[in-house]
Enzyme design. Sequence first.
Site, short mmCIF file in Angstrom:
data_model
loop_
_atom_site.label_atom_id
_atom_site.label_comp_id
_atom_site.label_asym_id
_atom_site.label_seq_id
_atom_site.Cartn_x
_atom_site.Cartn_y
_atom_site.Cartn_z
CD1 TRP A 9 74.53 10.78 49.55
CD2 TRP A 9 75.04 12.72 48.56
NE1 TRP A 9 74.63 10.54 48.21
CE2 TRP A 9 74.94 11.72 47.57
CE3 TRP A 9 75.35 14.03 48.17
CZ2 TRP A 9 75.14 11.97 46.21
CZ3 TRP A 9 75.56 14.28 46.82
CH2 TRP A 9 75.45 13.27 45.85
CG ASP A 10 75.31 18.64 54.71
OD1 ASP A 10 75.06 18.37 55.91
OD2 ASP A 10 74.99 19.72 54.17
#
Length: 232
Positions: A9-10
Amino acid sequence: MSRFDTVLWDIDQTLLDFNLSQVYALKESFQLFNLEMKDNTLALYADINHTYWRRHELGEVSKEELLTGRFRTLFKELRVSGVDIENFAAVYQKALGSVFYFRDDSYTLCDKLKGKVRQYAVTNGVTATQKNKLHLSGLDKILDGIFISEEIGCPKPQIEYFERCFARIPDFKKERTIIVGDSLSSDMQGGNNAKIACCWYNPEDKENTTALRIDYQIKNLWEVEKILDLSS
């Protein structure tokens, strides 16, 4: 069985709303330094900041140059002098890490996925800022790991960043990994470089003018559930 067992996940503008935090931090810093914010200040800073981060991704400026250079450029554009840039940058960074705003109720999503897939944060943000935001938000207790570029030694989208992250994930398999992020130049380019599946989070329905491989495109983070297909 789901095709993927690992989600990268960013953080900024994906799990958390960076733009809202940025607005808060800039207003707070200007107020503490008794500076007047003009009508165009927020937009001007956002553009300058984006440019500096893009240059950092390309290796043109260091993180240290970015953190102060963006404010030197901002105050030059605003024709404001006499500001202690180092101090201002420190105040801004502290304010930036003191607030958080979830996007698409991302906390609930990540909590629901916990134990079903492995979840890691991949971010270019400043270490202290990111760690504080993730702690305050509670995401640090849900995610299986946090990979911050300052600690890794290089930024997204460089292949070295991802290789060093992969080395820290037990039983890692590229074909079972997907990256989810809003940035074409950082997240999707990084995913292409690392040869993993790429999911572009694009809630504003922006046009992709690049030649990057985009395997999935979503407007809401909860669409990731369907991609993972954990019911199969």
